[in-house]
Design a protein around this motif. Structure first.
Motif, PDB file in Angstrom:
ATOM      1  N   VAL A 207       0.853  -1.189   0.000  1.00  0.00           N
ATOM      2  CA  VAL A 207       0.000   0.000   0.000  1.00  0.00           C
ATOM      3  C   VAL A 207       0.892   1.243   0.000  1.00  0.00           C
ATOM      4  CG1 VAL A 207      -1.688   1.322   1.339  1.00  0.00           C
ATOM      5  CG2 VAL A 207      -1.878  -1.175   1.192  1.00  0.00           C
ATOM      6  N   GLU A 208       0.512   2.245  -0.797  1.00  0.00           N
ATOM      7  CA  GLU A 208       1.270   3.497  -0.819  1.00  0.00           C
ATOM      8  C   GLU A 208       0.339   4.681  -0.590  1.00  0.00           C
ATOM      9  OE1 GLU A 208       2.964   3.192  -4.827  1.00  0.00           O
ATOM     10  OE2 GLU A 208       1.614   4.778  -5.497  1.00  0.00           O
ATOM     11  N   TRP A 209       0.916   5.705  -0.027  1.00  0.00           N
ATOM     12  CA  TRP A 209       0.163   6.919   0.285  1.00  0.00           C
ATOM     13  C   TRP A 209      -0.004   7.756  -0.967  1.00  0.00           C
ATOM     14  CZ3 TRP A 209       2.292  12.000   0.147  1.00  0.00           C
ATOM     15  CH2 TRP A 209       1.420  12.995   0.592  1.00  0.00           C
ATOM     16  N   VAL A 210      -1.192   8.350  -1.173  1.00  0.00           N
ATOM     17  CA  VAL A 210      -1.483   9.129  -2.373  1.00  0.00           C
ATOM     18  C   VAL A 210      -1.670  10.610  -2.057  1.00  0.00           C
ATOM     19  CG1 VAL A 210      -3.144   9.483  -4.246  1.00  0.00           C
ATOM     20  CG2 VAL A 210      -2.526   7.153  -3.539  1.00  0.00           C
ATOM     21  N   ALA A 211      -2.579  10.905  -1.120  1.00  0.00           N
ATOM     22  CA  ALA A 211      -2.899  12.304  -0.824  1.00  0.00           C
ATOM     23  C   ALA A 211      -3.601  12.393   0.517  1.00  0.00           C
ATOM     24  CB  ALA A 211      -3.787  12.895  -1.910  1.00  0.00           C
ATOM     25  N   THR A 212      -3.540  13.596   1.111  1.00  0.00           N
ATOM     26  CA  THR A 212      -4.217  13.805   2.373  1.00  0.00           C
ATOM     27  C   THR A 212      -4.756  15.217   2.443  1.00  0.00           C
ATOM     28  OG1 THR A 212      -4.019  13.377   4.767  1.00  0.00           O
ATOM     29  CG2 THR A 212      -2.209  14.576   3.712  1.00  0.00           C
ATOM     30  N   ILE A 213      -5.791  15.413   3.257  1.00  0.00           N
ATOM     31  CA  ILE A 213      -6.435  16.718   3.394  1.00  0.00           C
ATOM     32  C   ILE A 213      -6.802  16.925   4.858  1.00  0.00           C
ATOM     33  CG2 ILE A 213      -8.743  15.757   2.895  1.00  0.00           C
ATOM     34  CD1 ILE A 213      -9.295  18.381   1.317  1.00  0.00           C
ATOM     35  N   ASN A 214      -6.690  18.153   5.333  1.00  0.00           N
ATOM     36  CA  ASN A 214      -6.987  18.378   6.747  1.00  0.00           C
ATOM     37  C   ASN A 214      -8.500  18.491   6.970  1.00  0.00           C
ATOM     38  OD1 ASN A 214      -7.532  20.998   5.808  1.00  0.00           O
ATOM     39  ND2 ASN A 214      -6.495  21.982   7.536  1.00  0.00           N
ATOM     40  N   ASN A 215      -8.896  18.640   8.220  1.00  0.00           N
ATOM     41  CA  ASN A 215     -10.319  18.551   8.546  1.00  0.00           C
ATOM     42  C   ASN A 215     -11.155  19.614   7.839  1.00  0.00           C
ATOM     43  OD1 ASN A 215      -9.009  20.457  10.305  1.00  0.00           O
ATOM     44  ND2 ASN A 215     -10.875  20.530  11.516  1.00  0.00           N
ATOM     45  N   ALA A 216     -10.617  20.819   7.722  1.00  0.00           N
ATOM     46  CA  ALA A 216     -11.370  21.906   7.095  1.00  0.00           C
ATOM     47  C   ALA A 216     -11.268  21.905   5.572  1.00  0.00           C
ATOM     48  CB  ALA A 216     -10.882  23.243   7.647  1.00  0.00           C
ATOM     49  N   GLY A 217     -10.403  21.064   5.040  1.00  0.00           N
ATOM     50  CA  GLY A 217     -10.225  21.024   3.592  1.00  0.00           C
ATOM     51  C   GLY A 217      -9.323  22.111   3.051  1.00  0.00           C
ATOM     52  N   LYS A 218      -8.597  22.771   3.928  1.00  0.00           N
ATOM     53  CA  LYS A 218      -7.782  23.919   3.516  1.00  0.00           C
ATOM     54  C   LYS A 218      -6.321  23.549   3.248  1.00  0.00           C
ATOM     55  CE  LYS A 218     -11.214  26.804   4.167  1.00  0.00           C
ATOM     56  NZ  LYS A 218     -11.894  27.439   3.019  1.00  0.00           N
ATOM     57  N   SER A 219      -5.899  22.423   3.749  1.00  0.00           N
ATOM     58  CA  SER A 219      -4.501  22.008   3.596  1.00  0.00           C
ATOM     59  C   SER A 219      -4.447  20.625   2.959  1.00  0.00           C
ATOM     60  CB  SER A 219      -3.811  21.985   4.959  1.00  0.00           C
ATOM     61  OG  SER A 219      -2.457  21.591   4.832  1.00  0.00           O
ATOM     62  N   THR A 220      -3.652  20.498   1.905  1.00  0.00           N
ATOM     63  CA  THR A 220      -3.534  19.215   1.211  1.00  0.00           C
ATOM     64  C   THR A 220      -2.065  18.868   0.968  1.00  0.00           C
ATOM     65  OG1 THR A 220      -3.702  20.317  -0.949  1.00  0.00           O
ATOM     66  CG2 THR A 220      -5.743  19.493   0.013  1.00  0.00           C
ATOM     67  N   ARG A 221      -1.810  17.600   0.805  1.00  0.00           N
ATOM     68  CA  ARG A 221      -0.475  17.085   0.474  1.00  0.00           C
ATOM     69  C   ARG A 221      -0.652  15.986  -0.558  1.00  0.00           C
ATOM     70  NH1 ARG A 221       0.130  20.768   3.488  1.00  0.00           N
ATOM     71  NH2 ARG A 221       1.397  20.905   5.402  1.00  0.00           N
ATOM     72  N   TYR A 222       0.321  15.866  -1.479  1.00  0.00           N
ATOM     73  CA  TYR A 222       0.243  14.863  -2.535  1.00  0.00           C
ATOM     74  C   TYR A 222       1.567  14.128  -2.685  1.00  0.00           C
ATOM     75  CZ  TYR A 222      -3.982  17.347  -3.957  1.00  0.00           C
ATOM     76  OH  TYR A 222      -5.230  17.923  -3.981  1.00  0.00           O
ATOM     77  N   ALA A 223       1.466  12.864  -3.027  1.00  0.00           N
ATOM     78  CA  ALA A 223       2.658  12.123  -3.402  1.00  0.00           C
ATOM     79  C   ALA A 223       3.183  12.689  -4.721  1.00  0.00           C
ATOM     80  CB  ALA A 223       2.320  10.645  -3.565  1.00  0.00           C
ATOM     81  N   ASP A 224       4.485  12.678  -4.904  1.00  0.00           N
ATOM     82  CA  ASP A 224       5.085  13.235  -6.113  1.00  0.00           C
ATOM     83  C   ASP A 224       4.512  12.587  -7.372  1.00  0.00           C
ATOM     84  OD1 ASP A 224       8.449  13.685  -4.737  1.00  0.00           O
ATOM     85  OD2 ASP A 224       6.659  14.939  -4.643  1.00  0.00           O
TER      86      ASP A 224
END
Length: 118
Positions: free
Chosen positions: A44-61
């Motif tokens: 399993v690999e990580w793809v993306a994440t978002i904070n509770n309010a939807g204001k902060s996101t992170r993505y795998a390259d």
């Protein structure tokens, strides 16, 4: 906690797909959420994440610039919009509870299959 993914399917290279994750059993607006995937024969690999309010996101390259994570706190739904799909994106996609860049984040749903092929 219940997480149910949907929206997977077969798509041609270069195509688009939008995944959904219906959440229940917890106060969705208080939690960040994460998308993971598992390619055939791989961990399993990580793809993306978002904070509770939807204001902060992170993505795998590997997906940055092609995938967009979002959440609708009024409907308790998490989304993953995927465009420019490649055969290497073929995987089972899972949503998980929590704002995390780890592939071990739990709990997670049962997954939805995405197949990119001509």
């Amino acid at each position: 906690v219940q997480l149910v993914e949907s929206g997977g399917g077969l798509v041609q290279p270069g195509g688009s797909l939008k995944l959904s994750c219906a959440a229940s059993g917890f106060t969705f607006q208080y939690y960040g959420m994460t998308w993971l995937r598992q390619k055939p024969g791989k961990d399993v690999e990580w793809v993306a994440t978002i904070n509770n309010a939807g204001k902060s996101t992170r993505y795998a390259d590997a997906v940055k610039g092609r995938f967009t994570i979002s959440k609708d706190n009024s409907k308790n739904v998490l989304f993953l919009e995927m465009s420019g799909l490649k055969p290497d994106d073929t995987a089972v996609y899972y949503c998980a509870q929590g704002f995390s860049t780890s592939a071990t984040v739990r709990p997670r749903g049962q997954g939805t299959q995405v197949t990119v092929s001509a």
